[in-house]
Write a protein that holds these residues in place. Structure first.
Motif, PDB file in Angstrom:
ATOM      1  N   GLU A 274       0.807  -1.211   0.000  1.00  0.00           N
ATOM      2  CA  GLU A 274       0.000   0.000   0.000  1.00  0.00           C
ATOM      3  C   GLU A 274       0.836   1.255   0.000  1.00  0.00           C
ATOM      4  OE1 GLU A 274      -2.806  -0.060   3.067  1.00  0.00           O
ATOM      5  OE2 GLU A 274      -3.312  -2.169   2.800  1.00  0.00           O
ATOM      6  N   CYS A 275       2.067   1.171   0.472  1.00  0.00           N
ATOM      7  CA  CYS A 275       2.916   2.352   0.432  1.00  0.00           C
ATOM      8  C   CYS A 275       4.316   1.931  -0.002  1.00  0.00           C
ATOM      9  CB  CYS A 275       2.972   3.040   1.774  1.00  0.00           C
ATOM     10  SG  CYS A 275       3.051   1.889   3.108  1.00  0.00           S
ATOM     11  N   PRO A 276       4.536   1.947  -1.278  1.00  0.00           N
ATOM     12  CA  PRO A 276       5.802   1.438  -1.804  1.00  0.00           C
ATOM     13  C   PRO A 276       6.987   2.289  -1.372  1.00  0.00           C
ATOM     14  CG  PRO A 276       4.542   2.537  -3.501  1.00  0.00           C
ATOM     15  CD  PRO A 276       3.658   2.451  -2.314  1.00  0.00           C
ATOM     16  N   GLY A 277       8.125   1.647  -1.304  1.00  0.00           N
ATOM     17  CA  GLY A 277       9.344   2.373  -0.975  1.00  0.00           C
ATOM     18  C   GLY A 277       9.606   2.450   0.512  1.00  0.00           C
ATOM     19  N   ARG A 278       8.691   1.913   1.321  1.00  0.00           N
ATOM     20  CA  ARG A 278       8.894   2.089   2.751  1.00  0.00           C
ATOM     21  C   ARG A 278       9.333   0.813   3.432  1.00  0.00           C
ATOM     22  NH1 ARG A 278       4.396   5.674   5.533  1.00  0.00           N
ATOM     23  NH2 ARG A 278       3.816   7.021   3.807  1.00  0.00           N
ATOM     24  N   TYR A 279       9.902  -0.117   2.680  1.00  0.00           N
ATOM     25  CA  TYR A 279      10.314  -1.391   3.259  1.00  0.00           C
ATOM     26  C   TYR A 279      11.133  -1.194   4.514  1.00  0.00           C
ATOM     27  CZ  TYR A 279      12.565  -6.010   3.440  1.00  0.00           C
ATOM     28  OH  TYR A 279      13.021  -7.245   3.829  1.00  0.00           O
ATOM     29  N   TYR A 280      12.050  -0.253   4.475  1.00  0.00           N
ATOM     30  CA  TYR A 280      12.958  -0.128   5.607  1.00  0.00           C
ATOM     31  C   TYR A 280      12.457   0.797   6.685  1.00  0.00           C
ATOM     32  CZ  TYR A 280      16.362  -2.845   3.189  1.00  0.00           C
ATOM     33  OH  TYR A 280      17.002  -3.872   2.577  1.00  0.00           O
TER      34      TYR A 280
ATOM     35  N   TYR B 240      26.889  20.169  -0.104  1.00  0.00           N
ATOM     36  CA  TYR B 240      26.832  18.944   0.674  1.00  0.00           C
ATOM     37  C   TYR B 240      25.524  18.196   0.548  1.00  0.00           C
ATOM     38  CZ  TYR B 240      30.930  21.181   2.561  1.00  0.00           C
ATOM     39  OH  TYR B 240      32.128  21.796   2.685  1.00  0.00           O
ATOM     40  N   MET B 241      24.416  18.925   0.578  1.00  0.00           N
ATOM     41  CA  MET B 241      23.151  18.211   0.473  1.00  0.00           C
ATOM     42  C   MET B 241      23.046  17.523  -0.876  1.00  0.00           C
ATOM     43  SD  MET B 241      21.450  18.400   3.249  1.00  0.00           S
ATOM     44  CE  MET B 241      19.684  18.274   3.118  1.00  0.00           C
ATOM     45  N   SER B 242      23.655  18.140  -1.890  1.00  0.00           N
ATOM     46  CA  SER B 242      23.537  17.551  -3.215  1.00  0.00           C
ATOM     47  C   SER B 242      24.200  16.177  -3.253  1.00  0.00           C
ATOM     48  CB  SER B 242      24.165  18.464  -4.262  1.00  0.00           C
ATOM     49  OG  SER B 242      25.453  18.846  -3.839  1.00  0.00           O
ATOM     50  N   ARG B 243      25.207  15.984  -2.393  1.00  0.00           N
ATOM     51  CA  ARG B 243      25.846  14.660  -2.384  1.00  0.00           C
ATOM     52  C   ARG B 243      24.888  13.588  -1.904  1.00  0.00           C
ATOM     53  NH1 ARG B 243      31.224  16.450   0.461  1.00  0.00           N
ATOM     54  NH2 ARG B 243      30.996  14.508   1.591  1.00  0.00           N
ATOM     55  N   LEU B 244      23.953  13.995  -1.052  1.00  0.00           N
ATOM     56  CA  LEU B 244      23.030  12.992  -0.541  1.00  0.00           C
ATOM     57  C   LEU B 244      22.022  12.560  -1.599  1.00  0.00           C
ATOM     58  CD1 LEU B 244      22.137  14.134   3.068  1.00  0.00           C
ATOM     59  CD2 LEU B 244      23.617  12.296   2.345  1.00  0.00           C
ATOM     60  N   VAL B 245      21.745  13.439  -2.558  1.00  0.00           N
ATOM     61  CA  VAL B 245      20.699  13.125  -3.526  1.00  0.00           C
ATOM     62  C   VAL B 245      20.995  11.818  -4.242  1.00  0.00           C
ATOM     63  CG1 VAL B 245      19.540  13.886  -5.610  1.00  0.00           C
ATOM     64  CG2 VAL B 245      20.173  15.528  -3.896  1.00  0.00           C
ATOM     65  N   LYS B 246      22.239  11.694  -4.699  1.00  0.00           N
ATOM     66  CA  LYS B 246      22.578  10.485  -5.455  1.00  0.00           C
ATOM     67  C   LYS B 246      22.477   9.247  -4.592  1.00  0.00           C
ATOM     68  CE  LYS B 246      26.345  12.015  -7.158  1.00  0.00           C
ATOM     69  NZ  LYS B 246      27.726  11.810  -6.969  1.00  0.00           N
ATOM     70  N   GLU B 247      22.946   9.376  -3.356  1.00  0.00           N
ATOM     71  CA  GLU B 247      23.071   8.164  -2.552  1.00  0.00           C
ATOM     72  C   GLU B 247      21.724   7.648  -2.081  1.00  0.00           C
ATOM     73  OE1 GLU B 247      25.850   7.062  -2.611  1.00  0.00           O
ATOM     74  OE2 GLU B 247      27.296   8.670  -2.717  1.00  0.00           O
ATOM     75  N   LEU B 248      20.775   8.558  -1.889  1.00  0.00           N
ATOM     76  CA  LEU B 248      19.559   8.134  -1.214  1.00  0.00           C
ATOM     77  C   LEU B 248      18.421   7.838  -2.168  1.00  0.00           C
ATOM     78  CD1 LEU B 248      19.609  10.544   1.808  1.00  0.00           C
ATOM     79  CD2 LEU B 248      20.370   8.206   1.686  1.00  0.00           C
ATOM     80  N   GLN B 249      18.729   7.316  -3.328  1.00  0.00           N
ATOM     81  CA  GLN B 249      17.660   6.964  -4.253  1.00  0.00           C
ATOM     82  C   GLN B 249      16.942   5.713  -3.762  1.00  0.00           C
ATOM     83  OE1 GLN B 249      16.760   8.532  -7.291  1.00  0.00           O
ATOM     84  NE2 GLN B 249      17.854  10.102  -6.183  1.00  0.00           N
ATOM     85  N   GLY B 250      15.658   5.652  -4.022  1.00  0.00           N
ATOM     86  CA  GLY B 250      14.928   4.406  -3.796  1.00  0.00           C
ATOM     87  C   GLY B 250      14.839   3.990  -2.338  1.00  0.00           C
TER      88      GLY B 250
ATOM     89  N   ASP C 191      16.990   3.101  -0.296  1.00  0.00           N
ATOM     90  CA  ASP C 191      18.062   3.495   0.612  1.00  0.00           C
ATOM     91  C   ASP C 191      17.679   4.692   1.444  1.00  0.00           C
ATOM     92  OD1 ASP C 191      20.717   2.653  -1.702  1.00  0.00           O
ATOM     93  OD2 ASP C 191      19.626   1.474  -0.217  1.00  0.00           O
ATOM     94  N   PHE C 192      16.682   5.450   1.004  1.00  0.00           N
ATOM     95  CA  PHE C 192      16.258   6.630   1.742  1.00  0.00           C
ATOM     96  C   PHE C 192      15.925   6.279   3.181  1.00  0.00           C
ATOM     97  CE2 PHE C 192      14.801  10.803   2.258  1.00  0.00           C
ATOM     98  CZ  PHE C 192      13.586  10.798   2.901  1.00  0.00           C
TER      99      PHE C 192
ATOM    100  N   TYR D 242      22.318   9.479   7.853  1.00  0.00           N
ATOM    101  CA  TYR D 242      22.274  10.882   7.463  1.00  0.00           C
ATOM    102  C   TYR D 242      21.397  11.735   8.367  1.00  0.00           C
ATOM    103  CZ  TYR D 242      17.784   9.810   5.214  1.00  0.00           C
ATOM    104  OH  TYR D 242      16.508   9.410   4.959  1.00  0.00           O
ATOM    105  N   SER D 243      20.668  11.105   9.265  1.00  0.00           N
ATOM    106  CA  SER D 243      19.706  11.876  10.050  1.00  0.00           C
ATOM    107  C   SER D 243      20.333  13.023  10.860  1.00  0.00           C
ATOM    108  CB  SER D 243      18.923  10.931  10.957  1.00  0.00           C
ATOM    109  OG  SER D 243      17.930  11.618  11.625  1.00  0.00           O
ATOM    110  N   PRO D 244      21.432  12.812  11.576  1.00  0.00           N
ATOM    111  CA  PRO D 244      21.971  13.930  12.359  1.00  0.00           C
ATOM    112  C   PRO D 244      22.332  15.128  11.482  1.00  0.00           C
ATOM    113  CG  PRO D 244      23.158  11.913  12.855  1.00  0.00           C
ATOM    114  CD  PRO D 244      22.244  11.590  11.743  1.00  0.00           C
ATOM    115  N   GLY D 245      22.941  14.849  10.316  1.00  0.00           N
ATOM    116  CA  GLY D 245      23.319  15.951   9.446  1.00  0.00           C
ATOM    117  C   GLY D 245      22.110  16.727   8.970  1.00  0.00           C
TER     118      GLY D 245
END
Lengths: 277, 239
Positions: free
Chosen positions: A157-163, B66-76, B78-79, B86-89
């Motif tokens: 129901e909410c994709p992308g939130r596995y983790y 710096y924030m732009s570096r996170l864009v690439k890493e946090l796709q899909g 991995d967010f 990345y939360s503290p930053g």
């Protein structure tokens, strides 16, 4: 689609702020003492507002000379957008909280299934393993399959939130992996692979798969069970077992050495494994 | 067995390398956001404009570099998976950004507004980096601590009105958060932040209170009725 929505909201907000910019003139707005309590109730105000906010709301509306071009209530826009933003947050969080609750309900059932499986598997320590023994534990596998399916559905129901809520079911998954691999080893003497477990549990890698770190931790747990198993098998008269287990564990150890582990949970579990003498 | 483990090795290597990059970016963000916050604290009655301008420039640098570096890493996925990295930053960044906005306009920077500034970063073909609600709220909780320091500073500088504005702003944030916090997932660290926040708000209120009571020492423009004050009997200046 989510981004469009927030971009739209942002555009809306930008436009409304353009019409009603909120000038900061602190010296006037705040040295206003108490004001008459005219009760203003625009539609967005809810009854639980305190008297203090009413004062502030009135004090900002009291000085229309500071209104810039356009707009009726220059300073209330920021106040109402503050309220609105947090109201949005509350709804979002309630929704994902509801999701978390449903996940936790499924996890509880998974836990009790795990307990049943574990209890029937413990019987293998008492004598030589027989197919009937393992049958009992195997009957739980379809139950697990169904439960993981329910988890997958909740996530669909909410994709992308596995983790996002992964922590809620991580340790249970690790236990499941260790039980399944243990059973498999007793039957076949080999290691149950990651993909095979996914199949058994009806998990589909693309949508809702088995996390590899969970799998590896589960394997570590399983190898902790083996020394005790060896001891009990020797008591029961199987003198071949130690050699087989030793070979298996050596191979497993060699395979694990291929991984570059960081100092995290998996590494600790790997270091903790005990070896049969 | 070994073939499978070769694959696992590859997977874990990639994952850990990514995590490292995210952590490094997060540390850079933290450090530079803190610098922005300190810059804003240097504000006084006379140099407000320039101080804020520099702070905003620095903040923009943090965003772009710096924030732009996170864009690439946090796709899909991995967010959420790498959130602990990345939360503290991100929280520190939010603290700095909301702090600047407040000092400039007296309003709270919305989550949507922050996310809008992040949209142009990085490749248009990639998902944009959007800060999630949880990190935003955690950053907001830290903001009140900075507000307290600012309020005390402003009071000792004589800017009582600004301090009062800070006071009501901090109260607003605290009030809004009390409704939202219980719904956050794993809200235990947020709960401690709420306690600290209440302490900060109380400190601001107490500071404003003692200024009110001993008005003559802090408000040279207004008369005072305190009998020991040399300004007794002086009429208030119409503001």
């Amino acid at each position: 689609m989510k981004y469009m929505k927030s971009a739209f909201r942002n555009a809306h907000f930008t436009i409304s702020r353009f019409l009603n910019p909120n000038p900061l003139i602190p010296s006037i707005l705040d040295s206003v003492p108490s004001l008459p309590t005219i009760r203003v109730s625009p539609s967005f105000l809810r009854p639980r507002f305190s008297v203090e906010e009413t004062f502030r709301f009135l004090s900002q509306a009291y000085f229309p000379s500071f209104a810039m071009a356009g707009g009726d209530h220059p300073a209330t826009t920021s106040f109402e957008s503050l309220e609105k933003q947090f109201e949005d947050f509350r709804m979002q969080l309630e929704e994902s909280g509801g999701l978390g609750d449903r996940i936790r309900a499924v996890v509880l059932e998974i836990e009790s299934t795990i307990r049943l499986m574990h209890a029937s598997l413990l019987l293998v320590h008492q004598s030589r393993p027989t197919p009937e023994l393992l049958e009992k534990a195997k009957t739980q596998i379809p139950v697990l399959k169904e439960l993981y399916n329910r988890l997958a559905e909740v996530h669909r129901e909410c994709p992308g939130r596995y983790y996002r809520h992964h922590g809620d079911w991580r340790s249970q998954t690790q236990s499941v992996v260790s039980l399944l691999t243990f059973m498999h080893w007793i039957e076949t003497g080999s290691l149950l692979m990651h993909l095979d477990i996914e199949e058994k549990l009806g998990l589909n890698n693309l949508e809702f798969g088995l996390d590899i770190e969970d799998y590896l931790v589960g394997v570590c747990f399983m190898s902790n069970e083996l020394p005790r198993y060896v001891v009990n098998q020797v008591i029961a008269g199987d003198y071949d077992c130690p050699r087989k287990v030793l070979k298996f564990l050596t191979d497993l150890h060699a395979a694990f050495l291929m991984l570059n582990l960081r100092n995290d949970f998996l590494r600790k579990k790997f270091d903790d494994r005990s070896f049969p003498q | 067995m070994n073939d499978a483990f070769t694959k696992y090795t590859q997977y874990l290597n990639d994952l850990n390398d990514k995590r490292e990059r995210v952590v490094k970016a997060s540390r850079d963000i933290t450090m530079n956001s803190k610098k922005v916050i300190f810059q804003v604290h240097r504000m006084s009655k006379y140099n407000k404009e320039e101080v804020l301008k520099k702070a905003e420039k620095d903040l923009a640098a943090v965003t772009n570099q710096y924030m732009s570096r996170l864009v690439k890493e946090l796709q899909g996925t991995d967010f959420w998976k790498l959130r602990r990295a990345y939360s503290p930053g991100v929280q520190e960044y939010i603290e700095a950004a909301t702090f600047c906005k407040f000092c400039k306009t007296g309003t709270l920077l919305n989550l949507d507004e922050i996310n809008a500034t992040l949209l142009p970063l990085g490749d248009p073909s990639l998902e944009p980096l959007q800060i999630n609600v949880l990190d935003y709220l955690l950053g907001l909780a830290d903001l009140t601590g900075e507000l307290m320091r600012l309020a005390i500073g402003r009071i000792s500088d004589g800017e009582l009105e600004f301090a009062k504005k800070i006071c009501s702003f901090a109260r607003d944030i605290y009030r809004e958060l009390t409704l939202v916090v219980p719904h956050m997932d794993d809200s235990s660290d947020m709960k401690t932040k709420m306690d600290t926040m209440l302490q900060s708000v109380k400190k601001i209120e107490n500071a404003c209170f003692s200024v009110h009571v001993r008005g003559s020492e802090y408000m040279p423009l207004t008369g005072s009725n305190d009998p020991s004050s040399f300004l007794v009997g002086v009429p208030d200046i119409e503001l």
